[in-house]
Enzyme design. Structure first.
Site, PDB file in Angstrom:
ATOM      1  N   HIS A 246       0.944  -1.156  -0.037  1.00  0.00           N
ATOM      2  CA  HIS A 246      -0.077  -0.030  -0.047  1.00  0.00           C
ATOM      3  C   HIS A 246       0.909   1.303   0.103  1.00  0.00           C
ATOM      4  O   HIS A 246       1.977   1.303   0.335  1.00  0.00           O
ATOM      5  CB  HIS A 246      -0.948  -0.114   1.138  1.00  0.00           C
ATOM      6  CG  HIS A 246      -0.216  -0.231   2.555  1.00  0.00           C
ATOM      7  ND1 HIS A 246       0.426  -1.242   2.996  1.00  0.00           N
ATOM      8  CD2 HIS A 246       0.103   0.731   3.544  1.00  0.00           C
ATOM      9  CE1 HIS A 246       0.999  -1.074   4.320  1.00  0.00           C
ATOM     10  NE2 HIS A 246       0.684   0.207   4.419  1.00  0.00           N
ATOM     11  N   HIS A 248       1.075   5.476   1.033  1.00  0.00           N
ATOM     12  CA  HIS A 248       0.487   6.320   2.088  1.00  0.00           C
ATOM     13  C   HIS A 248       0.629   7.598   1.212  1.00  0.00           C
ATOM     14  O   HIS A 248       1.373   8.063   0.573  1.00  0.00           O
ATOM     15  CB  HIS A 248       1.340   6.483   3.235  1.00  0.00           C
ATOM     16  CG  HIS A 248       1.176   5.280   4.171  1.00  0.00           C
ATOM     17  ND1 HIS A 248       0.431   5.223   5.181  1.00  0.00           N
ATOM     18  CD2 HIS A 248       1.974   4.205   3.920  1.00  0.00           C
ATOM     19  CE1 HIS A 248       0.718   4.076   5.711  1.00  0.00           C
ATOM     20  NE2 HIS A 248       1.650   3.297   5.232  1.00  0.00           N
TER      21      HIS A 248
END
Length: 311
Positions: A246, A248
């Site tokens: 993922h 940010h």
């Protein structure tokens, strides 16, 4: 020249007329505003600056937050998925929401260690250390720890919050954000490809995916919040808090905590630039690099990777 008396009462402070916001700091939960107060001659007003800051929570009140006579009088559910629940709380009926409440239930020993205050050491993770210790640790990471991610990716939860979705990834608000303060805007892009567990798995052929995340995140915040080019800081954690890849995405003005410090946070732009210099043949550049980062004493790799760890 005469000066107005300081506004030492509620009635005096009530005469403050707001002009504009000078500064806001999500980290200290403070707001600095400019306005005016009456001057001594009553025909003019003088400028005044007011700094507002939410007071810190008192640890001595820990046992009093909830219950029949709890300090928190009202809550509102924001989201709930798997073991994670997010709410907002009020310390009184007529107040603005005072606290953001994150609940993990049931909490495992791993969760407890993660959220316990930790002393940090700096780790120099060589490719050899990664292969011998870290890669097996990641492979053994329980699938149950990322059930909430799977629920999002499969459309079982948080779908009303998704800001962008395509076959490769989706973008939605991170649970750290209060969904209100733009200066502390915090989004996350979650990848559909389950084979990318961490920064170490990135290869040159992932460049197009990473570029697409950068493009779509920039477009989303421009369209929804009017934030222009250069307004975002995008980064990847190593070690991450969970091993499903993922990215940010935060407001460039947001002053975050440990996750944005040198070592753990790697800028998406720098990662793309390094991969562009790499070749398609052989091990990828992040598989060949020694990565240096801070590791807390409650982390599952702490003892293994402490200085002096043997190969």
């Amino acid at each position: 020249m005469s000066f107005p008396a300081p506004p030492t009462s509620f009635s005096a402070l009530s005469q403050f007329v707001f002009d504009r916001v000078l500064n806001e700091d999500p980290l200290t939960h403070s707001l600095i505003i400019l306005g005016t107060l009456p001057s001594p001659d009553l025909d003019n007003r003088v400028r005044a600056i007011v700094r507002l800051e939410k007071t810190a929570l008192n640890a001595a009140d820990s046992s009093k937050f909830f219950g029949d006579n709890g300090i928190i009088e009202k809550v509102q559910l924001e989201e709930s998925t798997d073991i994670y629940t997010w709410l907002f709380g009020w310390l009184g009926e007529d107040r603005e929401r005072d606290v953001k409440i994150n609940v993990i239930c049931p909490a495992t020993d791993v969760h407890i260690r993660k959220y316990t205050r930790q002393d940090q050491i700096m780790v120099h993770e060589t490719p050899a250390l990664y292969e011998k210790y870290v890669k097996p640790y990641i492979s053994a990471f329980p699938a149950s720890r990322t059930t909430w991610v799977e629920n999002i990716l499969k459309g079982l939860s948080e779908q009303s919050k998704v800001l962008y979705s395509c076959p490769e990834f989706l973008i939605l608000p991170d649970m750290k954000w209060d969904l209100k303060t733009i200066r502390s805007l915090y989004l996350v892009a979650i990848i559909q490809d389950r084979t990318i567990r961490s920064l170490r798995d990135l290869r040159k052929h992932h460049v197009d995916l990473l570029r697409s995340i950068r493009i779509e995140a920039t477009r989303v915040v421009q369209a929804k919040w009017g934030l222009g080019n250069g307004s975002l800081r995008m980064f990847i954690h190593y070690q991450p808090s969970y091993y499903h890849f993922h990215v940010h995405i935060v407001n460039a003005n947001y002053q975050g905590g440990l996750g944005m410090t040198v070592g753990q946070g790697h800028l998406l732009d720098d990662i793309i630039a390094l991969l562009e210099l790499d070749t398609f043949e052989g091990p990828g550049i992040f598989e060949r690099m020694t990565l240096t980062y801070g590791l807390g004493d409650q982390h599952g790799l702490f003892t293994t990777l402490s200085p002096g760890a043997e190969l």
